[in-house]
Design a protein around this motif. Structure first.
Motif, short mmCIF file in Angstrom:
data_model
loop_
_atom_site.label_atom_id
_atom_site.label_comp_id
_atom_site.label_asym_id
_atom_site.label_seq_id
_atom_site.Cartn_x
_atom_site.Cartn_y
_atom_site.Cartn_z
N UNK A 7 0.89 -1.11 0.07
CA UNK A 7 -0.06 0.09 -0.03
C UNK A 7 0.82 1.10 -0.01
N UNK A 8 1.76 1.27 0.90
CA UNK A 8 2.74 2.41 0.84
C UNK A 8 3.26 2.52 -0.64
N UNK A 9 3.90 1.61 -1.17
CA UNK A 9 4.66 1.62 -2.54
C UNK A 9 3.69 2.32 -3.36
N UNK A 10 2.56 1.98 -3.56
CA UNK A 10 1.38 2.49 -4.30
C UNK A 10 1.39 4.09 -4.16
N UNK A 11 1.44 4.36 -2.73
CA UNK A 11 1.19 5.81 -2.34
C UNK A 11 2.73 6.44 -2.90
N UNK A 12 3.75 6.02 -2.66
CA UNK A 12 4.99 6.42 -3.02
C UNK A 12 5.34 6.63 -4.82
N UNK A 13 4.49 5.93 -5.33
CA UNK A 13 4.51 5.80 -6.83
C UNK A 13 3.60 6.79 -7.26
N UNK A 14 2.83 7.36 -6.49
CA UNK A 14 1.83 8.76 -6.90
C UNK A 14 0.58 8.26 -7.04
N UNK A 15 0.02 7.01 -6.36
CA UNK A 15 -1.34 6.88 -6.60
C UNK A 15 -1.98 7.80 -5.32
N UNK A 16 -3.10 8.22 -5.57
CA UNK A 16 -3.85 8.88 -4.47
C UNK A 16 -4.04 8.44 -3.51
N UNK A 17 -4.02 9.20 -2.09
CA UNK A 17 -4.23 8.03 -0.99
C UNK A 17 -5.78 7.65 -0.97
N UNK A 18 -6.73 8.44 -1.52
CA UNK A 18 -8.10 8.09 -1.42
C UNK A 18 -8.39 6.66 -2.37
N UNK A 19 -7.53 6.56 -3.67
CA UNK A 19 -7.61 5.36 -4.29
C UNK A 19 -7.22 4.24 -3.49
N UNK A 20 -5.96 4.36 -3.09
CA UNK A 20 -5.08 3.45 -2.14
C UNK A 20 -6.22 2.84 -1.19
#
Length: 72
Positions: free
Chosen positions: A23-36
């Motif tokens: 989940x954190x890797x998704x955030x760090x790659x630019x995915x919006x927090x709401x999407x994650x």
């Protein structure tokens, strides 16, 4: 955390370190927090805390006597 399993029955979800890291890797790659949050079922508050912990641990991991960057 408790979520519905698709049949309307609640079930417990275990947040392993691996799941949190993904989940954190998704955030760090630019995915919006709401999407994650929607994809994982975690709250934005949980995700923010995990991201901060991950970043702090990563910074600590770069300190110390490891090999110098750019060397083999």
């Amino acid at each position: 955390m408790i979520i519905e399993d698709g049949s309307g029955h609640p079930r417990e979800v275990r947040w392993t370190a691996r799941r949190k890291a993904r989940a954190v890797q998704q955030l760090l790659s630019g995915t919006q927090i709401e999407v994650v949050a929607v994809e994982t079922g975690a709250t934005a508050t949980q995700l923010s805390a995990w991201r901060e912990t991950f970043i702090e641990a990563g910074t600590a991991g770069l300190k110390g006597g490891g090999p110098a960057m750019g060397t083999r």
